[in-house]
Design a protein around this motif. Sequence first.
Motif, PDB file in Angstrom:
ATOM      1  N   GLY A 143       0.800  -1.208   0.000  1.00  0.00           N
ATOM      2  CA  GLY A 143       0.000   0.000   0.000  1.00  0.00           C
ATOM      3  C   GLY A 143       0.836   1.263   0.000  1.00  0.00           C
ATOM      4  N   MET A 144       0.356   2.264  -0.748  1.00  0.00           N
ATOM      5  CA  MET A 144       0.976   3.573  -0.804  1.00  0.00           C
ATOM      6  C   MET A 144      -0.090   4.630  -0.514  1.00  0.00           C
ATOM      7  SD  MET A 144       4.201   3.012  -1.706  1.00  0.00           S
ATOM      8  CE  MET A 144       4.763   4.621  -2.302  1.00  0.00           C
ATOM      9  N   VAL A 145       0.362   5.827  -0.072  1.00  0.00           N
ATOM     10  CA  VAL A 145      -0.562   6.914   0.197  1.00  0.00           C
ATOM     11  C   VAL A 145       0.113   8.242  -0.109  1.00  0.00           C
ATOM     12  CG1 VAL A 145       0.061   7.085   2.653  1.00  0.00           C
ATOM     13  CG2 VAL A 145      -2.197   7.866   1.883  1.00  0.00           C
ATOM     14  N   MET A 146      -0.674   9.197  -0.588  1.00  0.00           N
ATOM     15  CA  MET A 146      -0.208  10.559  -0.804  1.00  0.00           C
ATOM     16  C   MET A 146      -1.377  11.501  -0.528  1.00  0.00           C
ATOM     17  SD  MET A 146       0.253  10.017  -4.920  1.00  0.00           S
ATOM     18  CE  MET A 146       1.056  11.562  -5.246  1.00  0.00           C
ATOM     19  N   THR A 147      -1.080  12.767  -0.254  1.00  0.00           N
ATOM     20  CA  THR A 147      -2.126  13.715   0.103  1.00  0.00           C
ATOM     21  C   THR A 147      -1.992  14.993  -0.707  1.00  0.00           C
ATOM     22  OG1 THR A 147      -0.810  14.627   1.919  1.00  0.00           O
ATOM     23  CG2 THR A 147      -2.326  12.815   2.454  1.00  0.00           C
ATOM     24  N   SER A 148      -3.102  15.726  -0.765  1.00  0.00           N
ATOM     25  CA  SER A 148      -3.132  17.006  -1.484  1.00  0.00           C
ATOM     26  C   SER A 148      -3.867  18.037  -0.647  1.00  0.00           C
ATOM     27  CB  SER A 148      -3.826  16.846  -2.840  1.00  0.00           C
ATOM     28  OG  SER A 148      -3.987  18.100  -3.473  1.00  0.00           O
ATOM     29  N   ASP A 149      -3.278  19.229  -0.510  1.00  0.00           N
ATOM     30  CA  ASP A 149      -3.917  20.340   0.192  1.00  0.00           C
ATOM     31  C   ASP A 149      -4.675  21.265  -0.750  1.00  0.00           C
ATOM     32  OD1 ASP A 149      -3.035  19.741   2.861  1.00  0.00           O
ATOM     33  OD2 ASP A 149      -1.021  20.386   2.253  1.00  0.00           O
ATOM     34  N   ASP A 150      -4.638  20.991  -2.054  1.00  0.00           N
ATOM     35  CA  ASP A 150      -5.303  21.865  -3.026  1.00  0.00           C
ATOM     36  C   ASP A 150      -6.170  21.078  -4.007  1.00  0.00           C
ATOM     37  OD1 ASP A 150      -3.330  20.643  -4.514  1.00  0.00           O
ATOM     38  OD2 ASP A 150      -2.199  22.476  -4.909  1.00  0.00           O
ATOM     39  N   TRP A 155       0.514  17.245  -5.188  1.00  0.00           N
ATOM     40  CA  TRP A 155       0.470  16.120  -4.264  1.00  0.00           C
ATOM     41  C   TRP A 155       1.771  16.021  -3.466  1.00  0.00           C
ATOM     42  CZ3 TRP A 155      -3.864  13.217  -3.516  1.00  0.00           C
ATOM     43  CH2 TRP A 155      -4.883  13.340  -4.475  1.00  0.00           C
ATOM     44  N   SER A 156       1.646  15.469  -2.270  1.00  0.00           N
ATOM     45  CA  SER A 156       2.826  15.171  -1.464  1.00  0.00           C
ATOM     46  C   SER A 156       3.622  14.038  -2.095  1.00  0.00           C
ATOM     47  CB  SER A 156       2.397  14.753  -0.054  1.00  0.00           C
ATOM     48  OG  SER A 156       1.723  13.488  -0.107  1.00  0.00           O
ATOM     49  N   GLU A 157       4.827  13.854  -1.611  1.00  0.00           N
ATOM     50  CA  GLU A 157       5.587  12.674  -2.005  1.00  0.00           C
ATOM     51  C   GLU A 157       4.864  11.428  -1.497  1.00  0.00           C
ATOM     52  OE1 GLU A 157       8.377  12.208  -3.873  1.00  0.00           O
ATOM     53  OE2 GLU A 157       8.094  14.319  -4.398  1.00  0.00           O
ATOM     54  N   PRO A 158       4.744  10.402  -2.314  1.00  0.00           N
ATOM     55  CA  PRO A 158       4.081   9.181  -1.832  1.00  0.00           C
ATOM     56  C   PRO A 158       4.898   8.504  -0.750  1.00  0.00           C
ATOM     57  CG  PRO A 158       5.047   8.824  -4.003  1.00  0.00           C
ATOM     58  CD  PRO A 158       5.194  10.281  -3.716  1.00  0.00           C
ATOM     59  N   ARG A 159       4.216   7.873   0.174  1.00  0.00           N
ATOM     60  CA  ARG A 159       4.901   7.098   1.199  1.00  0.00           C
ATOM     61  C   ARG A 159       4.259   5.715   1.303  1.00  0.00           C
ATOM     62  NH1 ARG A 159       2.049   6.906   6.031  1.00  0.00           N
ATOM     63  NH2 ARG A 159       0.352   8.440   6.221  1.00  0.00           N
ATOM     64  N   ARG A 160       5.080   4.779   1.687  1.00  0.00           N
ATOM     65  CA  ARG A 160       4.604   3.405   1.813  1.00  0.00           C
ATOM     66  C   ARG A 160       3.896   3.216   3.151  1.00  0.00           C
ATOM     67  NH1 ARG A 160       7.970  -2.013   0.074  1.00  0.00           N
ATOM     68  NH2 ARG A 160       6.567  -3.562   0.995  1.00  0.00           N
ATOM     69  N   LEU A 161       2.755   2.543   3.121  1.00  0.00           N
ATOM     70  CA  LEU A 161       2.052   2.220   4.349  1.00  0.00           C
ATOM     71  C   LEU A 161       2.832   1.168   5.131  1.00  0.00           C
ATOM     72  CD1 LEU A 161      -1.582   2.101   2.925  1.00  0.00           C
ATOM     73  CD2 LEU A 161      -0.653   3.833   4.468  1.00  0.00           C
ATOM     74  N   PRO A 162       2.600   1.063   6.445  1.00  0.00           N
ATOM     75  CA  PRO A 162       3.320   0.061   7.243  1.00  0.00           C
ATOM     76  C   PRO A 162       3.099  -1.352   6.713  1.00  0.00           C
ATOM     77  CG  PRO A 162       2.147   1.611   8.657  1.00  0.00           C
ATOM     78  CD  PRO A 162       1.681   1.877   7.258  1.00  0.00           C
ATOM     79  N   ASP A 163       4.072  -2.206   6.941  1.00  0.00           N
ATOM     80  CA  ASP A 163       3.939  -3.605   6.539  1.00  0.00           C
ATOM     81  C   ASP A 163       2.643  -4.195   7.089  1.00  0.00           C
ATOM     82  OD1 ASP A 163       6.304  -3.502   5.197  1.00  0.00           O
ATOM     83  OD2 ASP A 163       7.475  -4.573   6.718  1.00  0.00           O
ATOM     84  N   GLY A 164       1.919  -4.895   6.224  1.00  0.00           N
ATOM     85  CA  GLY A 164       0.660  -5.504   6.620  1.00  0.00           C
ATOM     86  C   GLY A 164      -0.541  -4.609   6.429  1.00  0.00           C
ATOM     87  N   VAL A 165      -0.330  -3.309   6.211  1.00  0.00           N
ATOM     88  CA  VAL A 165      -1.423  -2.366   5.960  1.00  0.00           C
ATOM     89  C   VAL A 165      -1.448  -2.071   4.460  1.00  0.00           C
ATOM     90  CG1 VAL A 165      -2.368  -0.081   6.444  1.00  0.00           C
ATOM     91  CG2 VAL A 165      -1.192  -1.357   8.254  1.00  0.00           C
ATOM     92  N   LEU A 166      -2.491  -2.503   3.792  1.00  0.00           N
ATOM     93  CA  LEU A 166      -2.589  -2.320   2.344  1.00  0.00           C
ATOM     94  C   LEU A 166      -3.388  -1.088   1.968  1.00  0.00           C
ATOM     95  CD1 LEU A 166      -3.212  -6.018   1.271  1.00  0.00           C
ATOM     96  CD2 LEU A 166      -1.109  -4.693   0.973  1.00  0.00           C
ATOM     97  N   GLY A 167      -4.132  -0.517   2.928  1.00  0.00           N
ATOM     98  CA  GLY A 167      -5.045   0.557   2.591  1.00  0.00           C
ATOM     99  C   GLY A 167      -6.315   0.003   1.970  1.00  0.00           C
ATOM    100  N   PRO A 168      -7.264   0.858   1.628  1.00  0.00           N
ATOM    101  CA  PRO A 168      -8.493   0.383   0.986  1.00  0.00           C
ATOM    102  C   PRO A 168      -8.154  -0.290  -0.343  1.00  0.00           C
ATOM    103  CG  PRO A 168      -8.305   2.771   0.812  1.00  0.00           C
ATOM    104  CD  PRO A 168      -7.221   2.328   1.731  1.00  0.00           C
TER     105      PRO A 168
END
Length: 373
Positions: A143-150, A155-168
């Motif tokens: 899983g990866m995640v990134m965010t946007s304030d606009d 977009w922010s730099e993507p970051r990897r979710l913790p091991d075992g957390v895949l996200g939706p």
Amino acid sequence: MADWTRRGLASATAAAGLTLGASRVRAAPNETGLDATGQAVAASGFIFETAPYPQCHASTLVETASGRLAAAWFGGTHERNPDVEIWFALNDGEHWGVPVSVATGVQADGSRLPTWNPVLFQPPGAPLTLFYKVGPSPQSWWGMVMTSDDEGRTWSEPRRLPDGVLGPIKNKPVLLADGAWLSPSSVEAGEGVGAHAGAGWSLIFERSEDQGRTWSLSPPAPSPLNIDAIQPSILFHPDGSLQAVARTRQGMVASTWSRDGGRTWAPLGAVDLPNPNSANDAVTLKDGRHLMIYNHAAHRAETPGKGPRWPLCLALSDDGVGWRRVLTLESEPVRDGYAYPAVIQTRDGMVHATYTHNRTRIRHVVIDPSRLP
């Protein structure tokens, strides 16, 4: 600009920020046998007409903090190809903007892996969040995640979710009454690390009480009937319980329930809708009814465990168990079908859905739920 099909309900469509074109397409009959034109479907069109890639899939849809619509999907040569990227488009209040690539699977060493299944989420008072997966296959992705304030312009730099957390995995997270985020996830055979490695097809729910900084995972939803289920979506019930409905290999839509805010889930059962081993999505409407967008199809005899991804339909339920098919959005057979739908209800009460149209474009449909039988 998308070429929208005029269906009436012009004021509702304008409130949703869509431009309707003059062309028309044939509307499929709904379950009552009535043509959808002038009934529930307010508008229907493609987010883009041409693209710099031959295939796209797995769209996601969200209403941003300002009330605009945003969508994302993956596109590339074909699913699993390393050139597959996450694409994003924002509706500016009049039409869909030109899609842009916002994430790739390029690794630190310069190698490249495919991206998969973006999911947009707009928490109140927080940035727009984009979850997605990177990896060679669903059995080994992360899983990866990134965010946007606009609202997705940067977009922010993507970051990897913790091991075992895949996200939706495919469908949208939900905000619970206590402020927690609940992410509907799942694992496939041999997938994952840690506690869920090799768990088979299983539904997992990821809960965050600090706006996505840390996550706790539910145990897999038990499956005493050996139901293989993935890609859940979450519904809300008046007594405070949660229900998840999901894709299966067994020919029906699976269902499981939680009475503790998604920390644990009851054994998997089924609702009375077919499933051809294809994704669906669902949402609890403001009026309390539950709406699902899904392929109303069965498995073929020559391909057990898999069926056609048409027709694409809407169903409603009052209790999450008994469902009635109320509208057919697509019925004409095409090679790759109408698949991986996403559905939301916006603050004006309209329902918006996106889905893959024959793996080449993403269709966006606007529906007035008050006109559904």
